[in-house]
Structures are given as structure tokens and as C-alpha cells.
Design a protein around this motif. Structure first.
Motif, mmCIF file in Angstrom:
data_model
loop_
_atom_site.group_PDB
_atom_site.id
_atom_site.type_symbol
_atom_site.label_atom_id
_atom_site.label_comp_id
_atom_site.label_asym_id
_atom_site.label_seq_id
_atom_site.Cartn_x
_atom_site.Cartn_y
_atom_site.Cartn_z
ATOM 1 N N ASP A 98 1.016 49.599 14.679
ATOM 2 C CA ASP A 98 -0.141 49.026 13.992
ATOM 3 C C ASP A 98 0.244 47.622 13.542
ATOM 4 O OD1 ASP A 98 -2.694 48.827 13.015
ATOM 5 O OD2 ASP A 98 -2.491 50.356 11.467
ATOM 6 N N ASP A 99 -0.735 46.877 12.982
ATOM 7 C CA ASP A 99 -0.424 45.510 12.544
ATOM 8 C C ASP A 99 0.236 45.475 11.175
ATOM 9 O OD1 ASP A 99 -2.647 46.171 11.046
ATOM 10 O OD2 ASP A 99 -3.979 44.704 11.980
ATOM 11 N N GLY A 100 0.293 46.615 10.502
ATOM 12 C CA GLY A 100 0.945 46.711 9.210
ATOM 13 C C GLY A 100 0.506 47.972 8.492
ATOM 14 N N LEU A 128 6.575 43.511 -2.979
ATOM 15 C CA LEU A 128 5.210 43.522 -3.491
ATOM 16 C C LEU A 128 4.264 43.197 -2.339
ATOM 17 C CD1 LEU A 128 3.278 43.761 -5.885
ATOM 18 C CD2 LEU A 128 3.593 41.306 -6.297
ATOM 19 N N LEU A 129 3.637 44.226 -1.796
ATOM 20 C CA LEU A 129 2.709 44.046 -0.678
ATOM 21 C C LEU A 129 1.289 44.006 -1.240
ATOM 22 C CD1 LEU A 129 2.364 43.908 2.451
ATOM 23 C CD2 LEU A 129 1.977 46.367 2.383
ATOM 24 N N LEU A 130 0.739 42.806 -1.361
ATOM 25 C CA LEU A 130 -0.612 42.661 -1.895
ATOM 26 C C LEU A 130 -1.668 43.047 -0.863
ATOM 27 C CD1 LEU A 130 -0.128 39.262 -3.769
ATOM 28 C CD2 LEU A 130 -0.067 41.577 -4.714
ATOM 29 N N GLY A 131 -1.277 43.032 0.385
ATOM 30 C CA GLY A 131 -2.171 43.374 1.486
ATOM 31 C C GLY A 131 -1.516 42.939 2.777
ATOM 32 N N VAL A 132 -1.762 43.679 3.843
ATOM 33 C CA VAL A 132 -1.147 43.336 5.126
ATOM 34 C C VAL A 132 -1.543 41.927 5.556
ATOM 35 C CG1 VAL A 132 -1.126 43.919 7.591
ATOM 36 C CG2 VAL A 132 -0.958 45.736 5.878
ATOM 37 N N GLY A 133 -2.813 41.577 5.353
ATOM 38 C CA GLY A 133 -3.312 40.277 5.790
ATOM 39 C C GLY A 133 -2.637 39.099 5.120
ATOM 40 N N ALA A 134 -2.016 39.311 3.961
ATOM 41 C CA ALA A 134 -1.338 38.228 3.259
ATOM 42 C C ALA A 134 -0.129 37.716 4.029
ATOM 43 C CB ALA A 134 -0.905 38.700 1.873
ATOM 44 N N HIS A 135 0.338 38.494 5.012
ATOM 45 C CA HIS A 135 1.526 38.112 5.785
ATOM 46 C C HIS A 135 1.173 37.575 7.177
ATOM 47 C CE1 HIS A 135 4.209 39.675 2.713
ATOM 48 N NE2 HIS A 135 3.298 40.598 2.532
ATOM 49 N N TYR A 136 -0.102 37.247 7.368
ATOM 50 C CA TYR A 136 -0.582 36.634 8.601
ATOM 51 C C TYR A 136 -1.363 35.366 8.264
ATOM 52 C CZ TYR A 136 0.337 40.951 11.261
ATOM 53 O OH TYR A 136 0.926 42.039 11.878
ATOM 54 N N ALA A 137 -1.102 34.269 9.000
ATOM 55 C CA ALA A 137 -1.918 33.070 8.840
ATOM 56 C C ALA A 137 -3.338 33.332 9.347
ATOM 57 C CB ALA A 137 -1.287 31.901 9.594
ATOM 58 N N ASP A 138 -3.436 34.064 10.458
ATOM 59 C CA ASP A 138 -4.733 34.446 11.022
ATOM 60 C C ASP A 138 -4.793 35.970 11.079
ATOM 61 O OD1 ASP A 138 -7.044 34.927 12.427
ATOM 62 O OD2 ASP A 138 -6.356 34.045 14.317
ATOM 63 N N PHE A 139 -5.618 36.552 10.216
ATOM 64 C CA PHE A 139 -5.796 38.002 10.182
ATOM 65 C C PHE A 139 -7.271 38.348 10.408
ATOM 66 C CE2 PHE A 139 -5.464 42.304 8.086
ATOM 67 C CZ PHE A 139 -4.463 42.797 8.901
ATOM 68 N N SER A 140 -7.916 37.547 11.257
ATOM 69 C CA SER A 140 -9.323 37.790 11.555
ATOM 70 C C SER A 140 -9.484 39.122 12.277
ATOM 71 C CB SER A 140 -9.900 36.661 12.412
ATOM 72 O OG SER A 140 -9.114 36.452 13.565
ATOM 73 N N PRO A 197 -3.650 44.338 19.594
ATOM 74 C CA PRO A 197 -3.000 43.073 19.985
ATOM 75 C C PRO A 197 -1.494 43.084 19.737
ATOM 76 C CG PRO A 197 -4.948 42.667 18.632
ATOM 77 C CD PRO A 197 -4.672 44.130 18.557
ATOM 78 N N VAL A 198 -1.034 43.867 18.781
ATOM 79 C CA VAL A 198 0.408 44.029 18.556
ATOM 80 C C VAL A 198 0.999 44.915 19.653
ATOM 81 C CG1 VAL A 198 2.181 44.830 16.941
ATOM 82 C CG2 VAL A 198 0.084 43.782 16.058
ATOM 83 N N SER A 218 8.836 35.090 6.703
ATOM 84 C CA SER A 218 7.942 35.434 5.600
ATOM 85 C C SER A 218 6.585 35.914 6.077
ATOM 86 C CB SER A 218 7.759 34.222 4.679
ATOM 87 O OG SER A 218 7.210 33.137 5.410
ATOM 88 N N GLY A 219 6.288 35.694 7.351
ATOM 89 C CA GLY A 219 4.995 36.104 7.861
ATOM 90 C C GLY A 219 4.827 35.730 9.320
ATOM 91 N N PHE A 220 3.632 35.940 9.834
ATOM 92 C CA PHE A 220 3.343 35.738 11.251
ATOM 93 C C PHE A 220 2.112 34.855 11.411
ATOM 94 C CE2 PHE A 220 5.012 39.990 10.459
ATOM 95 C CZ PHE A 220 6.189 39.952 11.204
ATOM 96 N N LEU A 221 2.069 34.126 12.517
ATOM 97 C CA LEU A 221 0.893 33.297 12.816
ATOM 98 C C LEU A 221 -0.330 34.177 13.033
ATOM 99 C CD1 LEU A 221 -0.443 30.580 13.479
ATOM 100 C CD2 LEU A 221 0.338 30.880 15.848
ATOM 101 N N ASN A 222 -0.155 35.210 13.877
ATOM 102 C CA ASN A 222 -1.259 36.123 14.196
ATOM 103 C C ASN A 222 -0.677 37.433 14.722
ATOM 104 O OD1 ASN A 222 -0.478 35.514 16.858
ATOM 105 N ND2 ASN A 222 -1.999 33.889 17.043
ATOM 106 N N ARG A 223 -1.541 38.337 15.151
ATOM 107 C CA ARG A 223 -1.060 39.644 15.615
ATOM 108 C C ARG A 223 -0.256 39.531 16.908
ATOM 109 N NH1 ARG A 223 -6.214 40.627 13.536
ATOM 110 N NH2 ARG A 223 -6.334 42.242 11.899
#
Length: 224
Positions: free
Chosen positions: A132-134, A186-198, A37-38, A2-7
Motif C-alpha cells: 500500500d502507499d502507507g 509521529l505520523l500525522l497522516g500518510v499524505g504528509a510524507h508525499y509532495a504529491d498525494f493526489s 502505483p506503488v 523524509s518523504g517521497f515526491l509521489n507514489r
């Protein structure tokens, strides 16, 4: 998934997916900053060189977050215009080209900071994997892919951890292959699929590009 910890974790998962595809003479092109980082994880796994695709959004005057176009650097800079937004903002193609020049100047500055004068990695006749990261809307990615295609790769691959299915479908005609791990309806934003998207810092980009450079020299020395 469902998602990733980080890049970095996303990059490792993407690298595993790409590792067994038998690409000939691959080179990784990452979109800074979040794609780096990806991309480094893919470069490590495929033992491939990594370079950057420098792309900048051309915002509507007084609404800079609204992209009227995107521009990618190179010998022949590639501008991709969002015709609907440009028309609504009453921006002519000449005005967009003028606005693009400012972004090209910024691209040149950033490339000098990131790459410290290193030459671009040659891509003609090679398998080019753009990372890219997404991808959300795909405007900057479309410009990137069009610019890379003009450099005559043997094969052009788009590889991302997450993207909207309709965006991927719209980009399919720009590439030979798409690899995407997550395709949420439904992609609300790429960052929504990362725990850390700093935000990825310039310093991290420089560090990872230096590492990519060392990896290639090490691989070349090992082949001698």
C-alpha cells in the motif's frame, strides 16, 4: 529520507529495497487505489504478477468515516472488527455482517471494473507481498493480511513506504516479514510524507493493471 515526491517514486524506492531479498515465486497484491502505483513499481522490478486486495471500511451508521470494521472479498470474506468502536456505537456482530454485505457488493463491482473479468492470481505456496502507499491505523491492512493468510501463501510480506512504528508492531504477528522505508514516530497522516498525494483515479488503476498483465505475458513469452 523524509518523504517521497509521489507514489511512483515511493514504489521505486520500495522496489530497490525488495529486489535483493531473493523472494521465491513472488506475487504482488496491492490495495486500491493508492497502493497500485506503488505496487506496479515493485512488480516491474521483481518481474512478478500483480493483483488486488479489495478491502472496504465498514463505517458506523451516521459516522461513516469512523471504522467499526473492515471487510475483504474472497471465497470466504474476512471481517475484522474494531471491538472498541463497535461497542461504543452499540453495533452487534450481526449488524456488522449486514453492513458488510453492502461493502462486498461494492467490492464485486469495483473488481469487475478494474480487472475486466480476469481471474485472481493464485497465491498458494508463493511469496505474497502486500503493498500500500502507507499505513496509519492499520485497520484495513489487518483485514487484508488476515484474508491473504487464509489463501495459504508460503511467505507473507508486508511492504509499504511509510507507516507508524506502533502500527507496524501491532501488525507483526500477521506476517512473516515487514519492509517499511519510513517509520516516523509521529505520523500525522500518510499524505504528509508525499509532495504529491493526489487521489489515484479508477482510470489509472485500470491502466496500471493492464500494464501488469502485459508485463507478465511478456515475461512468460521471454521464458519460452
Amino acid at each position: 529520507m523524509s518523504g517521497f515526491l509521489n507514489r511512483a517514486e515511493a514504489g521505486k524506492a520500495l522496489a530497490c529495497e525488495l529486489a535483493d531479498r531473493g523472494y521465491t515465486d513472488p506475487v504482488i497484491l496491492a490495495l486500491p487505489r493508492g497502493g497500485v502505483p506503488v505496487g506496479i513499481e515493485v512488480a516491474r522490478e521483481l518481474r512478478a504478477p500483480m493483483d488486488l486486495v479489495m478491502v472496504r471500511k465498514i463505517g458506523v451508521p451516521r459516522q461513516p468515516e469512523l471504522a467499526a470494521a473492515a471487510v475483504v472479498n474472497g471465497e470466504n470474506p474476512q471481517i475484522v472488527i474494531n471491538e472498541a468502536i463497535a461497542a461504543k456505537a452499540r453495533l452487534s456482530h450481526d449488524e456488522i455482517e449486514r453492513l458488510a454485505q453492502t461493502q462486498l457488493d461494492e467490492i464485486k463491482r469495483r473488481r469487475e471494473v478494474y480487472l475486466k473479468g480476469r481471474a485472481s492470481v493464485p497465491v498458494e505456496g508463493r511469496t505474497v507481498i502486500v503493498v500500500d502507499d502507507g499505513i496509519a491505523t492499520g485497520a484495513t491492512m489487518r483485514a487484508s493480511l488476515k484474508a491473504v493468510r487464509k489463501r495459504k501463501p508460503a511467505k507473507l510480506v508486508l511492504a509499504v513506504p511509510v507507516a507508524a512504528p506502533d502500527t507496524l508492531e501491532a501488525l507483526r504477528g500477521e506476517v512473516d516479514e515487514i519492509v517499511c522505508l519510513l517509520k516516523p514516530e509521529l505520523l500525522l497522516g500518510v499524505g504528509a510524507h508525499y509532495a504529491d498525494f493526489s487521489q489515484t483515479s479508477d482510470e489509472e488503476v485500470i491502466h496500471l493493471l493492464d500494464e501488469a498483465d502485459r508485463l507478465i505475458r511478456k515475461n512468460e513469452d521471454g521464458q519460452d
